[in-house]
Every structure is written in C-alpha cells, then in structure tokens.
Design an enzyme around this catalytic site. Sequence first.
Site, mmCIF file in Angstrom:
data_model
loop_
_atom_site.group_PDB
_atom_site.id
_atom_site.type_symbol
_atom_site.label_atom_id
_atom_site.label_comp_id
_atom_site.label_asym_id
_atom_site.label_seq_id
_atom_site.Cartn_x
_atom_site.Cartn_y
_atom_site.Cartn_z
ATOM 1 N N LYS A 150 0.829 -1.211 0.000
ATOM 2 C CA LYS A 150 0.000 0.000 0.000
ATOM 3 C C LYS A 150 0.863 1.262 0.000
ATOM 4 O O LYS A 150 0.655 2.170 -0.804
ATOM 5 C CB LYS A 150 -0.939 -0.001 1.223
ATOM 6 C CG LYS A 150 -1.909 -1.180 1.219
ATOM 7 C CD LYS A 150 -2.833 -1.179 2.429
ATOM 8 C CE LYS A 150 -2.134 -1.387 3.752
ATOM 9 N NZ LYS A 150 -1.459 -2.697 3.882
ATOM 10 N N THR A 151 1.838 1.315 0.919
ATOM 11 C CA THR A 151 2.724 2.479 0.981
ATOM 12 C C THR A 151 3.514 2.603 -0.327
ATOM 13 O O THR A 151 3.691 3.706 -0.860
ATOM 14 C CB THR A 151 3.697 2.344 2.177
ATOM 15 O OG1 THR A 151 2.924 2.226 3.367
ATOM 16 C CG2 THR A 151 4.617 3.546 2.285
ATOM 17 N N ASP A 209 -1.477 6.990 6.337
ATOM 18 C CA ASP A 209 -1.470 5.568 6.631
ATOM 19 C C ASP A 209 -2.363 5.325 7.852
ATOM 20 O O ASP A 209 -2.625 6.254 8.617
ATOM 21 C CB ASP A 209 -0.023 5.151 6.946
ATOM 22 C CG ASP A 209 0.241 3.699 6.611
ATOM 23 O OD1 ASP A 209 -0.710 2.986 6.241
ATOM 24 O OD2 ASP A 209 1.408 3.283 6.710
ATOM 25 N N THR A 265 -5.487 -1.368 6.913
ATOM 26 C CA THR A 265 -5.601 -2.825 6.950
ATOM 27 C C THR A 265 -6.989 -3.208 7.478
ATOM 28 O O THR A 265 -7.348 -4.366 7.484
ATOM 29 C CB THR A 265 -4.545 -3.422 7.909
ATOM 30 O OG1 THR A 265 -4.649 -2.737 9.163
ATOM 31 C CG2 THR A 265 -3.140 -3.231 7.363
ATOM 32 N N ARG A 282 6.441 -8.500 1.826
ATOM 33 C CA ARG A 282 7.302 -8.179 2.974
ATOM 34 C C ARG A 282 7.901 -9.454 3.566
ATOM 35 O O ARG A 282 9.076 -9.486 3.919
ATOM 36 C CB ARG A 282 6.515 -7.419 4.040
ATOM 37 C CG ARG A 282 7.307 -7.251 5.350
ATOM 38 C CD ARG A 282 6.610 -6.363 6.366
ATOM 39 N NE ARG A 282 6.536 -4.998 5.893
ATOM 40 C CZ ARG A 282 5.464 -4.221 6.017
ATOM 41 N NH1 ARG A 282 4.386 -4.679 6.605
ATOM 42 N NH2 ARG A 282 5.491 -2.994 5.558
#
Length: 333
Positions: free
Chosen positions: A66-67, A111, A160, A219
């Site tokens: 997302k980032t 965020d 999230t 990740r």
Amino acid sequence: MASRPLSPAALEDEKSIERTLRPAGFDEFVGQSRIVANLRTYLDAARARREPLDHVLLTGMPGLGKTTLARILAHEMGSNFHETSGPAVEKPKDLVGVLSSLEPHDILFIDEIHRLPSVVEEYLYPAMEEYRIEIFIDKGPDARSVQITVAPFTLVAATTREGLLTSPFRSRFGVFEKLEPYPPADLVKILARSSGILGVDLAAEAAAIVAVRARGVPRLANRFLRRLRDFAQVSGSSRVDVKTAEEGLARLGIDAQGLDAVDRKILACLARHDGQPVGLSTVAAAIGEEEDTIEEVYEPFLIQSGLLERTPRGRLATSKAREALGDSGKSLF
Ligand SMILES: Nc1ncnc2c1ncn2[C@@H]1O[C@H](COP(=O)(O)OP(=O)(O)OP(=O)(O)O)[C@@H](O)[C@H]1O
Ligand SMILES: [Mg+2]
C-alpha cells in the site's frame, strides 16, 4: 511479537531496508495487474486534464504494497509526496498544518486512516471535496470562523481495517482498491528483484520454495530472503540454495505449507473441538494471542489455504487442516 518471522508489520530494523527494496515506479511494481492498470488510467486521465488525481483508498493486509503504491502515484504524477498517519494527526490543527503545506496535485498519504480521530475526519471532508477548511477561532462572543483554502491535492489513504471506516468517509474516495495476497509466481519475481538489489545469489528452486511459504506477502518474502542470506553466510556460502532455504525456513519455524507455530496452534485448537464451531475469543484465549491479530494476520492465509472456515457461529478447521496437522497437531496441547 516483533521478532516473530511472520509478524506482518515492518520490523524496526526492516524499515530502512524496505526503502531500498521499494519499487519506485509502476514498471518495477510486480503483480496486482488489474489495480496497476486502473491506477495508470486514472493517472493519465488526470494528467491530461491537468487535475489532481481523485482521492484513493488502498486496503489490504500489512506488507502487500500500500505504501509502495502511494509513493509510486506521487512519482508517476511528478508530485511531492507527504506522509503521515491517522494517529499522528491528533487534532484539527495538525491537519491544518499538513494541508497548508501542500502544493497543487501533491499526494498526501495518510497511513492507518482508520485511526484518524473522528473530529479530524470531519475537517477533512470539505478539504477533500472543495479544497477548503473552515476553522473556528475563539469562543463565546468573539467566536468566528475562518476559511482556509487548500491546494487541489490527492489524499491517498491506506488501511488494513477497511471495516472500521465510516461509510460517509469511504464514499469520499473516488478510487478504492483492495490489494490481495500475491500468487507464488509474483513472489518469485519480487524475490529475483530483491536478491539482485541485495546482491544475494538465490537459486531459482530456492526462490520457488520461499515464494510458496511467504503466504502471499512481499514483505515476508523479502524478510525470509534476508534471513536465508544470513544462514548461508554463517555456513560459509554465498549462495542460497534449496538446502539453505529448506533448513533456514525450518529454523524460522515455518513448515512446508507456510504455517508457523501460531497457525498450527489455531488449527489444533479448532481440531480439538471436533467439528463444532469455536468463537474467536475462545481461540484467542486458548493460544494466548490477540483476537485482532488472529483475524488480520493468521486467518486470511488459513482461509485462503482452505484450512479454516469462518461460519456465523465460529471458526472451523477443515478436513484438510486435520490432515495437515497429523499427529503433530495433537501434541501441541
Ligand atoms: N508489488 C510489489 N513489487 C515489489 N515489491 C513489493 C511489492 N509490494 C510490496 N513490495 C515490497 O514489500 C515491502 C512492504 O511493502 P509496503 O511497505 O508497501 O506494504 P504496506 O501494504 O504499506 O504494509 P503496511 O500495512 O505494514 O504499511 C516493501 O519493501 C516493498 O518494496
Ligand atoms: Mg505501509
């Protein structure tokens, strides 16, 4: 919690390495092709009209990008990127500070938008819709309101926990995309890219093993790669081969199906109830985990793998889960 190999959030020492591994533009961003194609179209259209991009809401599990996507939008738009988070914008005046620093077509990334205080959220609405904020100064007879104009900007918000957003807020985003876990083939490509950047010699068969066990999350794939590089190095090798991958992942407590000890405990807890649905709070108490963590971190993968079912009356282990656990599952309790 932080040292767990499957901890979904970025670990403290991981943040700077993630910056190195982060794709800068759409060309380097692997997978999520439907979302990327949509975003490219909206960007091209906005640029052609010389308008800011519509506000974008990105949802999905931690570590899916997302980032990264938010930064890519600023990069592709040729705009400045401003980053903050829901809990950091505590008061309306913090929001005024952030908004007044924006230049036309800038990207403001917030965020964890679900943690934005509701009083701030209300100030954000007119900023999103009409590029203005109304603030109230003084109290009593001197009270007056001041209008501040904001540069036409794009809010890119990430969460999230999509379910925690109010529907008036959600409806203010023109673009809404949910990132899904990546198939192993995409994770193999991400691992190839990351190993190139990190200078790790990663065997193709080893990449395939890591990709299957990274439960769809870039990740985690990148994290496993770094740990395996360490394992290879201390054993005097510069190459991550199949043996290093198998042994290294086992040392991290991740089995052939990508399950770790907590996953196995969850399934074993459900299996003990012999086909009766079990409430989330019962599972949480039995294994000593937070309900949120079970729901957000562990269950999506277990559901996707066909090992766990959510029913209105609770959670169930599937027959596939009972097979997967075998005798080792029972011995966990
Ligand atoms: N599609 C992708 N291609 C290549 N690398 C990716 C991709 N998606 C994510 N990554 C890598 O995975 C790491 C985590 O991505 P990112 O920080 O964007 O996730 P996130 O969704 O913002 O997570 P969080 O919810 O914890 O903030 C980054 O290092 C990023 O480079
Ligand atoms: Mg992020």
